[in-house]
Design a protein around this motif. Structure first.
Motif, PDB file in Angstrom:
ATOM      1  N   MET A  47       0.914  -1.321  -0.053  1.00 49.86           N
ATOM      2  CA  MET A  47       0.144  -0.071   0.113  1.00 49.86           C
ATOM      3  C   MET A  47       0.845   1.292   0.016  1.00 49.86           C
ATOM      4  O   MET A  47       0.699   2.231  -0.713  1.00 49.86           O
ATOM      5  N   VAL A  48       1.963   1.268   0.936  1.00 50.54           N
ATOM      6  CA  VAL A  48       2.833   2.598   0.869  1.00 50.54           C
ATOM      7  C   VAL A  48       3.581   2.555  -0.518  1.00 50.54           C
ATOM      8  O   VAL A  48       3.716   3.536  -1.007  1.00 50.54           O
ATOM      9  N   PHE A  49       4.061   1.270  -0.857  1.00 48.83           N
ATOM     10  CA  PHE A  49       4.866   1.183  -2.253  1.00 48.83           C
ATOM     11  C   PHE A  49       3.967   1.785  -3.079  1.00 48.83           C
ATOM     12  O   PHE A  49       4.407   2.462  -4.318  1.00 48.83           O
ATOM     13  N   GLU A  50       2.779   1.547  -3.299  1.00 43.19           N
ATOM     14  CA  GLU A  50       1.784   1.909  -4.446  1.00 43.19           C
ATOM     15  C   GLU A  50       1.570   3.371  -4.486  1.00 43.19           C
ATOM     16  O   GLU A  50       1.591   4.100  -5.293  1.00 43.19           O
TER      17      GLU A  50
ATOM     18  N   ILE B 277       4.836   5.102  -5.715  1.00 40.91           N
ATOM     19  CA  ILE B 277       5.103   4.953  -7.171  1.00 40.91           C
ATOM     20  C   ILE B 277       4.088   5.906  -7.784  1.00 40.91           C
ATOM     21  O   ILE B 277       4.473   6.505  -8.730  1.00 40.91           O
ATOM     22  N   ALA B 278       3.034   6.097  -7.315  1.00 37.86           N
ATOM     23  CA  ALA B 278       1.861   7.053  -7.914  1.00 37.86           C
ATOM     24  C   ALA B 278       2.678   8.263  -7.853  1.00 37.86           C
ATOM     25  O   ALA B 278       2.324   9.317  -8.781  1.00 37.86           O
ATOM     26  N   LEU B 279       3.287   8.667  -6.724  1.00 40.88           N
ATOM     27  CA  LEU B 279       3.721   9.992  -6.609  1.00 40.88           C
ATOM     28  C   LEU B 279       4.920  10.309  -7.307  1.00 40.88           C
ATOM     29  O   LEU B 279       4.782  11.217  -7.918  1.00 40.88           O
ATOM     30  N   THR B 280       5.721   9.370  -7.567  1.00 42.67           N
ATOM     31  CA  THR B 280       7.027   9.391  -8.356  1.00 42.67           C
ATOM     32  C   THR B 280       6.360   9.538  -9.991  1.00 42.67           C
ATOM     33  O   THR B 280       6.879  10.144 -10.800  1.00 42.67           O
ATOM     34  N   GLU B 281       5.134   8.821 -10.190  1.00 41.21           N
ATOM     35  CA  GLU B 281       4.739   8.842 -11.551  1.00 41.21           C
ATOM     36  C   GLU B 281       4.359  10.438 -11.813  1.00 41.21           C
ATOM     37  O   GLU B 281       4.332  10.749 -12.916  1.00 41.21           O
ATOM     38  N   ARG B 282       3.684  11.011 -10.853  1.00 41.40           N
ATOM     39  CA  ARG B 282       3.099  12.116 -11.174  1.00 41.40           C
ATOM     40  C   ARG B 282       4.222  13.270 -11.208  1.00 41.40           C
ATOM     41  O   ARG B 282       4.042  14.363 -11.941  1.00 41.40           O
ATOM     42  N   HIS B 283       5.232  13.135 -10.514  1.00 41.92           N
ATOM     43  CA  HIS B 283       6.044  14.130 -10.367  1.00 41.92           C
ATOM     44  C   HIS B 283       7.665  13.518 -10.855  1.00 41.92           C
ATOM     45  O   HIS B 283       8.931  14.258 -10.379  1.00 41.92           O
TER      46      HIS B 283
END
Length: 79
Positions: free
Chosen positions: A1-4, A7-13
């Protein structure tokens, strides 16, 4: 969950994270070459700035960004 979430944060930024790393490394090189001077702060030396920028870039471009790319590919082709 934390990893997801990470990853979502790094995809956006992703672009911003890469630009920060490039700027940090460039500033570290400029400080180390004595083009600019750091303020007198304890534990903040030229080498610390240079090597921390190099470590940040190694972690991001060596592990973080490839993991985000793999995650994007897996999300696009869920086979």
């Amino acid at each position: 969950m934390v990893f997801e979430r990470l990853i979502a944060l790094t995809e956006r930024h992703e672009r911003l994270i890469s630009l920060i790393g490039a700027g940090w490394f460039a500033c570290g090189c400029a400080v180390y070459a004595k083009f600019i001077m750091l303020p007198d702060l304890p534990f903040l030396t030229d080498e610390v700035v240079l090597y921390s920028g190099a470590a940040y870039n190694a972690l991001w471009f060596g592990f973080g960004r490839p993991a985000a790319e793999r995650h994007k590919k897996l999300k696009a082709n869920p086979e």
